[in-house]
Design a protein around this motif. Sequence first.
Motif, PDB file in Angstrom:
ATOM      1  N   ILE A   1     -12.358 -22.292 -21.637  1.00  0.00           N
ATOM      2  CA  ILE A   1     -12.026 -21.383 -20.548  1.00  0.00           C
ATOM      3  C   ILE A   1     -10.831 -20.496 -20.890  1.00  0.00           C
ATOM      4  O   ILE A   1     -10.732 -19.356 -20.424  1.00  0.00           O
ATOM      5  CB  ILE A   1     -11.768 -22.179 -19.242  1.00  0.00           C
ATOM      6  CG1 ILE A   1     -11.783 -21.235 -18.034  1.00  0.00           C
ATOM      7  CG2 ILE A   1     -10.467 -22.965 -19.325  1.00  0.00           C
ATOM      8  CD1 ILE A   1     -11.793 -21.971 -16.700  1.00  0.00           C
TER       9      ILE A   1
ATOM     10  N   LEU B   1     -11.086 -16.749 -22.278  1.00  0.00           N
ATOM     11  CA  LEU B   1     -11.427 -15.611 -21.424  1.00  0.00           C
ATOM     12  C   LEU B   1     -10.185 -14.991 -20.808  1.00  0.00           C
ATOM     13  O   LEU B   1      -9.190 -15.673 -20.536  1.00  0.00           O
ATOM     14  CB  LEU B   1     -12.388 -16.048 -20.315  1.00  0.00           C
ATOM     15  CG  LEU B   1     -13.884 -16.054 -20.654  1.00  0.00           C
ATOM     16  CD1 LEU B   1     -14.177 -16.952 -21.835  1.00  0.00           C
ATOM     17  CD2 LEU B   1     -14.703 -16.484 -19.441  1.00  0.00           C
TER      18      LEU B   1
ATOM     19  N   ILE C   1     -21.061 -16.233 -17.283  1.00  0.00           N
ATOM     20  CA  ILE C   1     -20.128 -15.105 -17.157  1.00  0.00           C
ATOM     21  C   ILE C   1     -20.410 -14.125 -18.298  1.00  0.00           C
ATOM     22  O   ILE C   1     -20.518 -14.528 -19.453  1.00  0.00           O
ATOM     23  CB  ILE C   1     -18.670 -15.614 -17.231  1.00  0.00           C
ATOM     24  CG1 ILE C   1     -18.402 -16.601 -16.086  1.00  0.00           C
ATOM     25  CG2 ILE C   1     -17.685 -14.456 -17.190  1.00  0.00           C
ATOM     26  CD1 ILE C   1     -17.086 -17.351 -16.218  1.00  0.00           C
TER      27      ILE C   1
ATOM     28  N   ILE D   1     -13.657 -10.490 -19.605  1.00  0.00           N
ATOM     29  CA  ILE D   1     -14.705 -10.696 -18.597  1.00  0.00           C
ATOM     30  C   ILE D   1     -15.246  -9.346 -18.129  1.00  0.00           C
ATOM     31  O   ILE D   1     -14.481  -8.445 -17.778  1.00  0.00           O
ATOM     32  CB  ILE D   1     -14.155 -11.489 -17.398  1.00  0.00           C
ATOM     33  CG1 ILE D   1     -13.708 -12.884 -17.840  1.00  0.00           C
ATOM     34  CG2 ILE D   1     -15.207 -11.590 -16.295  1.00  0.00           C
ATOM     35  CD1 ILE D   1     -12.947 -13.645 -16.771  1.00  0.00           C
TER      36      ILE D   1
ATOM     37  N   GLU E   1     -15.591 -12.648 -12.784  1.00  0.00           N
ATOM     38  CA  GLU E   1     -14.182 -13.066 -12.748  1.00  0.00           C
ATOM     39  C   GLU E   1     -13.936 -14.106 -11.670  1.00  0.00           C
ATOM     40  O   GLU E   1     -13.124 -15.014 -11.841  1.00  0.00           O
ATOM     41  CB  GLU E   1     -13.264 -11.856 -12.530  1.00  0.00           C
ATOM     42  CG  GLU E   1     -11.793 -12.244 -12.546  1.00  0.00           C
ATOM     43  CD  GLU E   1     -10.844 -11.050 -12.559  1.00  0.00           C
ATOM     44  OE1 GLU E   1      -9.708 -11.203 -12.078  1.00  0.00           O
ATOM     45  OE2 GLU E   1     -11.243  -9.967 -13.052  1.00  0.00           O
TER      46      GLU E   1
ATOM     47  N   TRP F   1     -14.838 -17.423 -12.954  1.00  0.00           N
ATOM     48  CA  TRP F   1     -13.823 -17.867 -13.911  1.00  0.00           C
ATOM     49  C   TRP F   1     -12.599 -18.422 -13.177  1.00  0.00           C
ATOM     50  O   TRP F   1     -12.061 -19.471 -13.545  1.00  0.00           O
ATOM     51  CB  TRP F   1     -13.439 -16.691 -14.811  1.00  0.00           C
ATOM     52  CG  TRP F   1     -12.325 -16.955 -15.776  1.00  0.00           C
ATOM     53  CD1 TRP F   1     -12.321 -17.819 -16.821  1.00  0.00           C
ATOM     54  CD2 TRP F   1     -11.042 -16.319 -15.793  1.00  0.00           C
ATOM     55  NE1 TRP F   1     -11.116 -17.769 -17.500  1.00  0.00           N
ATOM     56  CE2 TRP F   1     -10.311 -16.844 -16.875  1.00  0.00           C
ATOM     57  CE3 TRP F   1     -10.441 -15.344 -14.993  1.00  0.00           C
ATOM     58  CZ2 TRP F   1      -9.019 -16.439 -17.178  1.00  0.00           C
ATOM     59  CZ3 TRP F   1      -9.154 -14.936 -15.295  1.00  0.00           C
ATOM     60  CH2 TRP F   1      -8.454 -15.481 -16.379  1.00  0.00           C
TER      61      TRP F   1
ATOM     62  N   GLN G   1     -11.213 -22.333 -13.152  1.00  0.00           N
ATOM     63  CA  GLN G   1      -9.831 -22.740 -13.423  1.00  0.00           C
ATOM     64  C   GLN G   1      -9.329 -23.677 -12.333  1.00  0.00           C
ATOM     65  O   GLN G   1      -8.701 -24.699 -12.625  1.00  0.00           O
ATOM     66  CB  GLN G   1      -8.933 -21.499 -13.513  1.00  0.00           C
ATOM     67  CG  GLN G   1      -9.152 -20.653 -14.764  1.00  0.00           C
ATOM     68  CD  GLN G   1      -8.263 -19.424 -14.774  1.00  0.00           C
ATOM     69  OE1 GLN G   1      -8.199 -18.684 -13.804  1.00  0.00           O
ATOM     70  NE2 GLN G   1      -7.565 -19.203 -15.875  1.00  0.00           N
TER      71      GLN G   1
ATOM     72  N   VAL H   1     -16.815 -23.002 -20.112  1.00  0.00           N
ATOM     73  CA  VAL H   1     -17.618 -22.194 -19.190  1.00  0.00           C
ATOM     74  C   VAL H   1     -18.755 -21.526 -19.964  1.00  0.00           C
ATOM     75  O   VAL H   1     -18.597 -21.187 -21.142  1.00  0.00           O
ATOM     76  CB  VAL H   1     -16.761 -21.111 -18.488  1.00  0.00           C
ATOM     77  CG1 VAL H   1     -15.798 -21.727 -17.491  1.00  0.00           C
ATOM     78  CG2 VAL H   1     -16.023 -20.254 -19.491  1.00  0.00           C
TER      79      VAL H   1
END
Length: 306
Positions: free
Chosen positions: A43, A46, A78, A92, A96, A99, A103, A110
């Motif tokens: 993750i 990104l 994504i 991205i 978003e 994402w 988080q 991801v």
Amino acid sequence: MAMAEDTPSRLGRGLAALIGEDTAFALGDREAPAPRGVREVPIEFLRPNPFQPRHTFRPEDLEDLANSVREKGILQPIVVRPVAGEANAFEIVAGERRWRAAQAAQLHQVPVIVKELSDAESLEIAIIENVQRADLNAVEEAAGYERLMQQFDYTQEKLSKLIGKSRSHVANTLRLLSLPDGVRGLIEEGKLTAGQARPLIGHERAEDFAREIVARGLSAREAEALTRKAEAPSHAGTKPKALPKAEKDADTLALEKNISDQLGLKVEISYSGEKGGEVKIAYKTLEQLDEICRRLAGRPAQKMQH
């Protein structure tokens, strides 16, 4: 954005042309299978999209999405593009909110689809996805349109085809950017809709009226009536020749609104008996004037009967 809470909608052909039919279909349809080329990445690889038109992410929405992600994971990949000159870094393009929710849900990996896209294509995709899902407020939508027009030389006609909405919708949305900061802020906060705000465009008391509309919970039609009443001339101390105008009938008002909605511009119709009448179309930019001329010239000319 996990698929469980997405509203299904088929995205426009413009998006399919940019990122591929299978990817576009998966972004728009919760029942679609995962597109080809999906892979898992850490993750932290990104980063947000600087072209992201959406700036308002409500904490309660993110919390709901994070809960869904914890339970089911991210079901829609994504869409990202590589960051030039950096290894293991992706920007991205679409997703978003997913994402951010990942988080919050403390996911380590991801699913992504990597696409080679230009800056213009990245902005196009971000706008289309958000507009099709109604994720943008009207001011964010207008700002995205304006950026495409200013940075990438888009016309309103091309924008309307790209997002699958009428040109009058694009024109009316762009007009919201001329509102004072205070009024735009109320739209961004979700306290004022585009329909309620549109009658305030160009009004010197726009912010006062906006606060009154919010406080009284007026509808878009009531907001329009409020501003029209304020614009009515005062008869005190006027000369005899400045007689009040006869109130327009419902048919004339409906015709004005219909033409105004089609053009995205203010239209006034007046009638003075045997002398006939006038149709006035107000424009602010040369592009708006060009569009009026194009529409008037778009049909074969007919001879006037005398």
